[in-house]
Design a protein around this motif. Structure first.
Motif, PDB file in Angstrom:
ATOM      1  N   SER A 248      76.697 -40.563  -0.533  1.00  0.00           N
ATOM      2  CA  SER A 248      77.604 -39.800  -1.388  1.00  0.00           C
ATOM      3  C   SER A 248      77.156 -38.362  -1.590  1.00  0.00           C
ATOM      4  O   SER A 248      76.029 -37.990  -1.308  1.00  0.00           O
ATOM      5  CB  SER A 248      77.747 -40.493  -2.736  1.00  0.00           C
ATOM      6  OG  SER A 248      76.504 -40.824  -3.246  1.00  0.00           O
ATOM      7  N   ASP A 249      78.109 -37.580  -2.083  1.00  0.00           N
ATOM      8  CA  ASP A 249      77.833 -36.205  -2.494  1.00  0.00           C
ATOM      9  C   ASP A 249      77.747 -35.198  -1.364  1.00  0.00           C
ATOM     10  O   ASP A 249      77.047 -34.202  -1.487  1.00  0.00           O
ATOM     11  CB  ASP A 249      76.543 -36.128  -3.316  1.00  0.00           C
ATOM     12  CG  ASP A 249      76.872 -36.023  -4.779  1.00  0.00           C
ATOM     13  OD1 ASP A 249      78.068 -36.092  -5.097  1.00  0.00           O
ATOM     14  OD2 ASP A 249      75.949 -35.859  -5.586  1.00  0.00           O
ATOM     15  N   VAL A 250      78.405 -35.455  -0.255  1.00  0.00           N
ATOM     16  CA  VAL A 250      78.527 -34.381   0.726  1.00  0.00           C
ATOM     17  C   VAL A 250      79.985 -33.931   0.763  1.00  0.00           C
ATOM     18  O   VAL A 250      80.884 -34.664   0.372  1.00  0.00           O
ATOM     19  CB  VAL A 250      78.102 -34.778   2.161  1.00  0.00           C
ATOM     20  CG1 VAL A 250      76.612 -34.944   2.238  1.00  0.00           C
ATOM     21  CG2 VAL A 250      78.840 -35.995   2.640  1.00  0.00           C
ATOM     22  N   GLU A 251      80.184 -32.716   1.220  1.00  0.00           N
ATOM     23  CA  GLU A 251      81.525 -32.171   1.323  1.00  0.00           C
ATOM     24  C   GLU A 251      81.711 -31.582   2.704  1.00  0.00           C
ATOM     25  O   GLU A 251      80.740 -31.280   3.399  1.00  0.00           O
ATOM     26  CB  GLU A 251      81.732 -31.084   0.275  1.00  0.00           C
ATOM     27  CG  GLU A 251      82.112 -31.641  -1.071  1.00  0.00           C
ATOM     28  CD  GLU A 251      82.103 -30.572  -2.138  1.00  0.00           C
ATOM     29  OE1 GLU A 251      82.505 -29.437  -1.835  1.00  0.00           O
ATOM     30  OE2 GLU A 251      81.681 -30.878  -3.256  1.00  0.00           O
ATOM     31  N   ALA A 252      82.987 -31.387   3.046  1.00  0.00           N
ATOM     32  CA  ALA A 252      83.305 -30.893   4.392  1.00  0.00           C
ATOM     33  C   ALA A 252      82.596 -29.576   4.693  1.00  0.00           C
ATOM     34  O   ALA A 252      82.247 -29.304   5.842  1.00  0.00           O
ATOM     35  CB  ALA A 252      84.808 -30.731   4.534  1.00  0.00           C
ATOM     36  N   ASP A 253      82.361 -28.748   3.664  1.00  0.00           N
ATOM     37  CA  ASP A 253      81.770 -27.449   3.958  1.00  0.00           C
ATOM     38  C   ASP A 253      80.251 -27.425   3.758  1.00  0.00           C
ATOM     39  O   ASP A 253      79.647 -26.353   3.701  1.00  0.00           O
ATOM     40  CB  ASP A 253      82.466 -26.333   3.173  1.00  0.00           C
ATOM     41  CG  ASP A 253      82.514 -26.629   1.690  1.00  0.00           C
ATOM     42  OD1 ASP A 253      81.989 -27.692   1.293  1.00  0.00           O
ATOM     43  OD2 ASP A 253      83.061 -25.819   0.943  1.00  0.00           O
ATOM     44  N   ASP A 254      79.625 -28.578   3.659  1.00  0.00           N
ATOM     45  CA  ASP A 254      78.162 -28.607   3.605  1.00  0.00           C
ATOM     46  C   ASP A 254      77.586 -28.274   4.981  1.00  0.00           C
ATOM     47  O   ASP A 254      78.289 -28.293   5.980  1.00  0.00           O
ATOM     48  CB  ASP A 254      77.675 -29.998   3.156  1.00  0.00           C
ATOM     49  CG  ASP A 254      77.763 -30.154   1.642  1.00  0.00           C
ATOM     50  OD1 ASP A 254      77.925 -29.142   0.953  1.00  0.00           O
ATOM     51  OD2 ASP A 254      77.682 -31.298   1.162  1.00  0.00           O
ATOM     52  N   SER A 255      76.271 -28.006   5.005  1.00  0.00           N
ATOM     53  CA  SER A 255      75.651 -27.618   6.269  1.00  0.00           C
ATOM     54  C   SER A 255      75.527 -28.820   7.207  1.00  0.00           C
ATOM     55  O   SER A 255      75.598 -29.976   6.779  1.00  0.00           O
ATOM     56  CB  SER A 255      74.260 -27.048   6.000  1.00  0.00           C
ATOM     57  OG  SER A 255      73.403 -28.102   5.625  1.00  0.00           O
ATOM     58  N   ILE A 256      75.351 -28.527   8.501  1.00  0.00           N
ATOM     59  CA  ILE A 256      75.210 -29.596   9.500  1.00  0.00           C
ATOM     60  C   ILE A 256      74.023 -30.486   9.166  1.00  0.00           C
ATOM     61  O   ILE A 256      74.072 -31.711   9.321  1.00  0.00           O
ATOM     62  CB  ILE A 256      75.067 -28.964  10.891  1.00  0.00           C
ATOM     63  CG1 ILE A 256      76.394 -28.281  11.233  1.00  0.00           C
ATOM     64  CG2 ILE A 256      74.649 -30.006  11.933  1.00  0.00           C
ATOM     65  CD1 ILE A 256      76.718 -28.154  12.669  1.00  0.00           C
ATOM     66  N   TRP A 257      72.970 -29.871   8.661  1.00  0.00           N
ATOM     67  CA  TRP A 257      71.774 -30.631   8.315  1.00  0.00           C
ATOM     68  C   TRP A 257      72.064 -31.620   7.187  1.00  0.00           C
ATOM     69  O   TRP A 257      71.726 -32.807   7.251  1.00  0.00           O
ATOM     70  CB  TRP A 257      70.639 -29.660   7.956  1.00  0.00           C
ATOM     71  CG  TRP A 257      69.427 -30.306   7.334  1.00  0.00           C
ATOM     72  CD1 TRP A 257      68.854 -29.975   6.142  1.00  0.00           C
ATOM     73  CD2 TRP A 257      68.646 -31.382   7.878  1.00  0.00           C
ATOM     74  NE1 TRP A 257      67.778 -30.784   5.907  1.00  0.00           N
ATOM     75  CE2 TRP A 257      67.620 -31.655   6.950  1.00  0.00           C
ATOM     76  CE3 TRP A 257      68.732 -32.146   9.053  1.00  0.00           C
ATOM     77  CZ2 TRP A 257      66.672 -32.652   7.163  1.00  0.00           C
ATOM     78  CZ3 TRP A 257      67.780 -33.151   9.247  1.00  0.00           C
ATOM     79  CH2 TRP A 257      66.769 -33.387   8.316  1.00  0.00           C
ATOM     80  N   GLU A 258      72.764 -31.152   6.146  1.00  0.00           N
ATOM     81  CA  GLU A 258      73.106 -32.046   5.025  1.00  0.00           C
ATOM     82  C   GLU A 258      74.050 -33.157   5.480  1.00  0.00           C
ATOM     83  O   GLU A 258      73.910 -34.311   5.077  1.00  0.00           O
ATOM     84  CB  GLU A 258      73.755 -31.242   3.893  1.00  0.00           C
ATOM     85  CG  GLU A 258      72.744 -30.492   3.046  1.00  0.00           C
ATOM     86  CD  GLU A 258      73.421 -29.503   2.095  1.00  0.00           C
ATOM     87  OE1 GLU A 258      73.192 -29.619   0.886  1.00  0.00           O
ATOM     88  OE2 GLU A 258      74.175 -28.634   2.575  1.00  0.00           O
ATOM     89  N   LEU A 259      75.013 -32.787   6.327  1.00  0.00           N
ATOM     90  CA  LEU A 259      75.953 -33.792   6.817  1.00  0.00           C
ATOM     91  C   LEU A 259      75.235 -34.823   7.696  1.00  0.00           C
ATOM     92  O   LEU A 259      75.546 -36.014   7.646  1.00  0.00           O
ATOM     93  CB  LEU A 259      77.091 -33.125   7.587  1.00  0.00           C
ATOM     94  CG  LEU A 259      78.126 -32.400   6.714  1.00  0.00           C
ATOM     95  CD1 LEU A 259      79.021 -31.491   7.544  1.00  0.00           C
ATOM     96  CD2 LEU A 259      78.995 -33.417   5.970  1.00  0.00           C
ATOM     97  N   THR A 260      74.283 -34.355   8.481  1.00  0.00           N
ATOM     98  CA  THR A 260      73.532 -35.292   9.330  1.00  0.00           C
ATOM     99  C   THR A 260      72.719 -36.264   8.475  1.00  0.00           C
ATOM    100  O   THR A 260      72.701 -37.468   8.722  1.00  0.00           O
ATOM    101  CB  THR A 260      72.598 -34.519  10.278  1.00  0.00           C
ATOM    102  OG1 THR A 260      73.392 -33.640  11.070  1.00  0.00           O
ATOM    103  CG2 THR A 260      71.827 -35.461  11.183  1.00  0.00           C
ATOM    104  N   LYS A 261      72.072 -35.715   7.455  1.00  0.00           N
ATOM    105  CA  LYS A 261      71.294 -36.569   6.547  1.00  0.00           C
ATOM    106  C   LYS A 261      72.181 -37.643   5.923  1.00  0.00           C
ATOM    107  O   LYS A 261      71.750 -38.769   5.675  1.00  0.00           O
ATOM    108  CB  LYS A 261      70.674 -35.730   5.417  1.00  0.00           C
ATOM    109  CG  LYS A 261      69.305 -35.169   5.734  1.00  0.00           C
ATOM    110  CD  LYS A 261      68.602 -34.687   4.470  1.00  0.00           C
ATOM    111  CE  LYS A 261      69.408 -33.615   3.756  1.00  0.00           C
ATOM    112  NZ  LYS A 261      68.764 -33.067   2.561  1.00  0.00           N
ATOM    113  N   ALA A 262      73.437 -37.267   5.629  1.00  0.00           N
ATOM    114  CA  ALA A 262      74.348 -38.205   4.957  1.00  0.00           C
ATOM    115  C   ALA A 262      74.928 -39.227   5.925  1.00  0.00           C
ATOM    116  O   ALA A 262      75.321 -40.316   5.524  1.00  0.00           O
ATOM    117  CB  ALA A 262      75.488 -37.440   4.276  1.00  0.00           C
TER     118      ALA A 262
END
Lengths: 457, 457
Positions: free
Chosen positions: B277-291
């Motif tokens: 939880s807690d990621v958004e479409a405009d988060d960084s690639i690194w954050e999205l990968t972690k999620a």
């Protein structure tokens, strides 16, 4: 826990339902009234939802219409339909007289068309009738469909004292006074006031001197979802609704918006899970089957599609039967990536955080897919090589297929919801079985094509 | 669209952001203030979220703290953290003086622990300081963590006129007066009043004669989710919070509950889609990968598990290689059914509509699985027989496997969330990749076992 503590958490127990059933069977009206009067109407609705129709009707006819109108509003939609069928048009009109215009219009809109006119003709209060008719003209998914006509408005020329005197009259019809809307002579919305401002002001001040001219409003044709977004963003508890000429038509309160938000969230969640919206855990098996089976059939045809692909490659790849063992890996990965990507896009669209060009977004998903793909492929190659002792080229095939499939699945999962949204279709339908099924087929096809390319069978 | 219509829909454009960036670069404070003062603080927060930190800090230092405190509250959490890092403890304390106690406590709770004390020590208003410290002691997921200390309360012994006079003072501190809470001498909550009731009443009446004693309240230790459910069910816009002795501690307003509901819905949706939880479409690639990557790894190990099963059966079922073509069908069906069942249970648990025994629910899912299973199996047998020309026994295997897999997947999808919920674990973690992966493995295993039984290889 101390005796004194009022417990707000109403617990619907089997004992309570049984108690009500017995009192109904005994026609013990006095005890039944005594028992039910303790409860909030929303709790009584929960009890009635558990009773059979006959018993529920008995309770509704017993309680007075001020109470039952609210109870009927809170019933499960299916049960409400049944209850309304069992009431005469005149009885429904009596319930409706007790409701605010927005709830009244909602109830009437649920009736079969031929009954609507009949019920409306039985409403005695002519103002209420006219207002309800006005509301029925609006699409239920717009601001007009959500708003109520009940509001407190004052003219800028009034004084604080005169204002307080006059709104006493208006306020009686309004359950909660959130804001007092200030209009000019043409009924155009020009500002707002809170009761607090009015109480704090001196009684001989003019409204024109104390009102706040900075007032948010929505147009009567704005979509319900947009209204919800605005009210949430600006932390509003009520918002006035105006027409194209800024004339004040009604107001929307946050409790209706909470319902819109909840329905929206549940619908998206159910679509993502492959359930036609609006079913609940305690619906009948038939209703649950209707909501679930069509999605399973979509998935089944996907599975048949995959089987067709495999049979076409089967004979040519006899030498590499091991590849077939990794079909579930490819398929699961394609499905998972597709659902992730589409969910992020659907949520971004809902929150309005998806900005910029579609190409930029697809490029981001491409990079993201590449990063995730390389990571997954790396682990899969290691495992297939050391654990399954596959040949180098087979391991390479699996790795290359995973990277390709993850990228393509991410792009499909991103593109379809954005495409649907631009076309005015709810992007949430693209999540769930729809996206997994198409990704299953694409994924397996890609896998075999890559295998053919690398292994040359 | 007419010029006059106030457009509430703020649109964040690239031009606007660029305009702000240029004014910041030019240090053109006058124009910048003129431009930004047009906007709501929530809109300014959206602009700042798009600027680099230096420019954002410039704007924050430029605007006055009454405005910036609200802007900071509305920033993206990541950006807020960065902004707060760039402010001194004294500057943060100044922002906090402008905020209501609940928001103030939320901001302080986000700071690193060593900074929290420092910031608190800089708060000058001693009452505000004490109240914030009190709020910090509550768990953020409880009523105590949501409530604000700002409220309007009156004693039952007061008269309406005296009351109006005195609440003028209290009301100044309270942004919106939802309800006036009536307490006895021991500060115990005994009832409520609306400003409307007060205005409609005669000025020499006693509060004791006009207040409504039927007041909903929540305990300070109640869970946030339960508070949300109660406020939604009873359409409340504010609810008083009391301790175990019914003493009035604070109040929770609906806008905070809207945020809780939204977060809850987004979290469940993301978990179902396999995203931390807690990621958004405009988060960084690194954050999205972690999620996303961890969930893909779960799915990958499921795929490896399936591969292991298939390799173990591969050699013995050489004669029935056609069975391998239907693995994707079995897998997709198992996954879809599992997600459907778990989603319905998770939503039922969230809405508190799942009542009765776990065995009764499992039995219902069993019947439902049987109905859906027979339907799907029927279609699949027809297709496999006429389209794939499979032998009778192979078609029978596919059909029997589908029915079994659908039933088992439905039972697993139902049981796991209920089990987790009883254990106090959020049942939503059981949805998505977790349930599909386990159903993939179970499904494929069952498929081969049934094949072995029927075909006897």
């Amino acid at each position: 826990m101390s005796e004194e503590k009022e417990n707000i958490q109403f617990e619907l127990s089997d004992e309570l339902i049984e108690q009500v059933e017995i009192l109904v069977a005994q026609q013990n009206d006095k005890e039944l009234q005594k028992l039910l009067n303790e409860f909030h109407y929303a709790d009584i609705a929960e009890i009635l939802d558990e009773l059979d129709l006959e018993a529920a009707m008995y309770v509704i006819k017993l309680l007075d219409s001020e109470m039952t109108s609210d109870i009927i509003m809170e019933l499960d939609e299916d049960n409400r339909e049944k209850v309304l069928k069992n009431l005469s048009a005149k009885e429904i009109a009596e319930e409706i007289e007790e409701l605010d215009t927005d709830d009244a219009a909602d109830i009437i809109a649920e009736l079969p068309e031929e009954r609507q006119q009949e019920v409306i003709s039985h409403i005695e209060d002519e103002d209420h009738k006219a207002e309800i008719k006005e509301l029925l003209a609006y699409d239920e998914d717009t601001a007009g469909g959500l708003m109520a006509k009940e509001l407190v408005k004052v003219y800028e020329t009034w004084t604080v004292a005169g204002c307080l005197r006059r709104i006493r009259g208006q306020a009686k019809d309004v359950t909660r006074v959130h804001s007092i809307y200030v209009v000019d002579k043409q009924n155009k919305l020009i500002g707002r006031l809170s009761l607090k401002d009015l109480i704090v002001a001196k009684s001989d001040q003019k409204i024109a001197d104390i009102y706040i001219s900075n007032v948010d409003s929505v147009n009567v044709h704005d979509e319900a979802e947009d209204v919800a977004r605005v009210m949430q963003k600006y932390d509003l508890e009520a918002i006035p609704v105006v027409d194209n000429n800024q004339k004040l038509l009604g107001r929307i309160t946050i409790d209706d918006i909470v319902d819109v938000m909840k329905e929206e969230a549940e619908k998206d969640y159910q679509l993502a899970a492959g359930i036609t919206s609006d079913v609940e855990a305690d619906d009948s098996i038939w209703e649950l089957t209707k909501a679930r089976l069509p999605w399973l059939l979509i998935g089944m045809f996907g599975g048949i599609g995959a089987a067709t692909i495999i049979t076409n490659f089967q004979t040519v790849m006899k030498d590499y039967a091991i590849l077939l063992c990794f079909v579930p890996l490819i398929q699961a990965t394609a499905g998972n990536v597709g659902v992730q990507s589409s969910a992020i896009v659907v949520q971004g669209l809902a929150n309005d955080t998806i900005k910029g060009e579609i190409l930029k977004r697809l490029f981001k998903e491409f990079v993201l897919g590449l990063v995730n793909g390389v990571a997954i492929a790396f682990v899969a190659i290691i495992i297939s090589h050391f654990f399954f002792k596959t040949e180098y080229l087979v391991s390479l095939t699996i790795g290359a297929a995973l990277i390709t499939v993850i990228i393509i699945a991410a792009l499909i999962g991103t593109f379809i919801p954005i495409f649907l949204d631009k076309r005015g279709v709810d992007p949430a339908v693209a999540t769930g079985p729809f996206i997994t099924t198409s990704n299953d087929i694409f994924g397996i096809l890609l896998y075999f094509l890559i295998a053919k390319l690398i292994l040359g069978f």
